[in-house]
Scaffold this motif. Structure first.
Motif, mmCIF file in Angstrom:
data_model
loop_
_atom_site.group_PDB
_atom_site.id
_atom_site.type_symbol
_atom_site.label_atom_id
_atom_site.label_comp_id
_atom_site.label_asym_id
_atom_site.label_seq_id
_atom_site.Cartn_x
_atom_site.Cartn_y
_atom_site.Cartn_z
ATOM 1 N N LEU A 127 24.147 41.935 35.446
ATOM 2 C CA LEU A 127 25.278 41.898 36.361
ATOM 3 C C LEU A 127 26.546 41.982 35.515
ATOM 4 N N ALA A 135 24.159 37.838 33.132
ATOM 5 C CA ALA A 135 25.503 38.190 33.587
ATOM 6 C C ALA A 135 26.508 37.567 32.630
ATOM 7 N N THR A 140 33.336 40.428 40.733
ATOM 8 C CA THR A 140 32.003 40.038 41.200
ATOM 9 C C THR A 140 31.960 39.773 42.693
#
Length: 433
Positions: free
Chosen positions: A235, A365, A241
């Protein structure tokens, strides 16, 4: 196919064109799925594809649409305040590897540009952090000594050397690092996408991710037009986000505050001014909290920016503020006009430490660039690509921590611009040490 409109900016006007790729359609499989086609995602794609893995990058808009295509383009090999000793104290051996990654991060960017012949207006001309008051010199010296201790080429410049480097006596000396510099960031992102595709990676634009879940031995990533199954997941959306799909990774999204950063450009400077102001063409960002920063582009425009509080006539006020700041520092320049003004989010967190998170088995991430995303995002992307390709975590600069969401994140986000008032007040105070 409908093309995603890119925000108007100097970079959009000057970066090499890119033909937008097709959306994700149907059900597909890949070794590594990457969400986000900014510096981190594209760097990860290059590294994993280089290792022979099949890679698919899903981008909700188009390559470089977020912070990667909107920033000032300074390639800075240190962070805003997370210092080397603090990394090691907090994370041990992983922190030591992180220090090495940060210190080498500018070289990572420029080496990538040279390896793939990316047309990004790249100039590895150095990065300078001038001290805005006499008392800040002690802090500059401490920072220089720390980075030298870890083997990096930091130098302390005197007031006289600072004057020669910048063409003004507005600052008082400061920290210089010859590995830094600047790029056209959107051109860099598009060039990285071309490099990744040349290695076999697939990029699907106009493919906002709705959800991702771990199902058995695979990650299952869904968009509104397709499903992607992958062995590993990255991610790579940072400040954006929660901007396209609020439910995508809420704990991670709420662990950073997207802060609007404004960038702008002057007309090209005449030759006599260009030779006098910043003759070595370094990237510059000073020690203020209310930062003053600038660098040249390939057409000899000064690229600068700033921030203001409140929502009233923001564009007009930030444009005037940045122009005044340049005129104050460089009297021969006067108060310049600004031909281009644009903005984008940077991801800020409470202690300004970037965070790397585990999403689950073979899932990672990171968030929290805190204004250092060009070099840091590219370098961390390389590490995440290596992790996704199977490199042992004990060999990587990926200090894992749990997300720390801000309580009352929506309120914090609304009041974040008032932080600028506190920074301005701190800028007027001389440090005690």
């Amino acid at each position: 196919m409908m093309q995603t409109a890119f925000m108007a900016s100097l970079w959009a006007d000057t970066a090499p064109a890119r033909v937008q790729s097709a959306r994700l359609e149907g059900t597909q499989e890949t070794d590594v799925a990457i969400i986000g086609a900014g510096f981190t995602g594209l760097s990860a794609a290059i590294e994993a594809a280089r290792d022979g893995r099949s890679v698919t990058v899903l981008e909700g808009k188009t390559v470089g649409w977020g912070a990667s295509g909107r920033n000032n383009g300074q390639v800075i090999p240190i962070l805003t305040s997370a210092e080397p000793d603090a990394w090691i104290k907090r994370y041990g051996a992983a922190g030591e590897r992180m220090v090495q990654l940060i210190g080498n991060s500018a070289n990572t960017v420029f080496d990538l540009v040279r390896e793939f012949n990316i047309e990004a207006e790249a100039e590895q001309s150095g990065w300078f952090q001038p001290a805005h008051s006499p008392g800040r010199i002690a802090l500059s010296q401490k920072r220089v000594e720390t980075w030298q201790r870890y083997g990096f080429p930091a130098e302390l410049k005197t007031a006289e050397e600072c004057r020669d480097l910048l063409g003004t006596n507005f600052w008082f000396g400061g920290m210089y690092n010859p590995t830094g510099g600047h790029v056209n960031p959107l051109a860099l992102a598009r060039g990285m996408a071309k490099a990744a595709e040349g290695l076999g990676a697939k990029i699907c634009e106009d493919s906002p991710v709705i959800s991702y879940t771990r199902e058995g031995a695979h990650w299952v990533v869904k968009t509104d037009s397709g499903t992607l199954k992958a062995r590993a997941l990255i991610l790579a959306t940072n400040a954006y986000t929660g901007e396209q799909t609020a439910s995508l990774a809420p704990k991670i999204a709420k662990s950073v505050v997207p802060v609007l950063s404004w960038q702008m450009a002057t007309p090209p400077l005449e030759d006599d001014l260009r030779r006098k102001i910043l003759p070595g063409r370094q990237a510059v960002s000073d020690t203020r909290g209310d930062l003053r920063f600038f660098r040249y582009d390939a057409r000899n425009r000064l690229i600068t920016g700033g921030a203001v509080m409140g929502n009233f006539k923001v564009l007009e006020r930030v444009r005037a503020k940045a122009a005044r700041n340049l005129g104050e520092a460089f009297p021969d320049l006067g108060v310049p006009e600004m031909t281009h003004v644009w903005s984008g989010y940077i991801g800020m967190n409470w202690d300004r430490f970037p965070r790397v998170h585990s999403l689950g088995e073979n899932g990672w991430a990171w968030v929290g660039c805190n204004g250092r995303g060009v070099a840091l995002g590219t370098a961390l992307g390389r590490e995440l690509g290596r992790a996704a390709a199977g490199t042992n975590m004990d060999e990587l600069a990926l200090p894992i921590s749990d997300p720390q969401p801000f309580p009352l994140h929506n309120i914090v986000r609304r009041v974040a611009p008032t932080y600028l008032a506190w920074l301005k007040r701190q800028d007027l105070r001389e440090p005690n040490t």
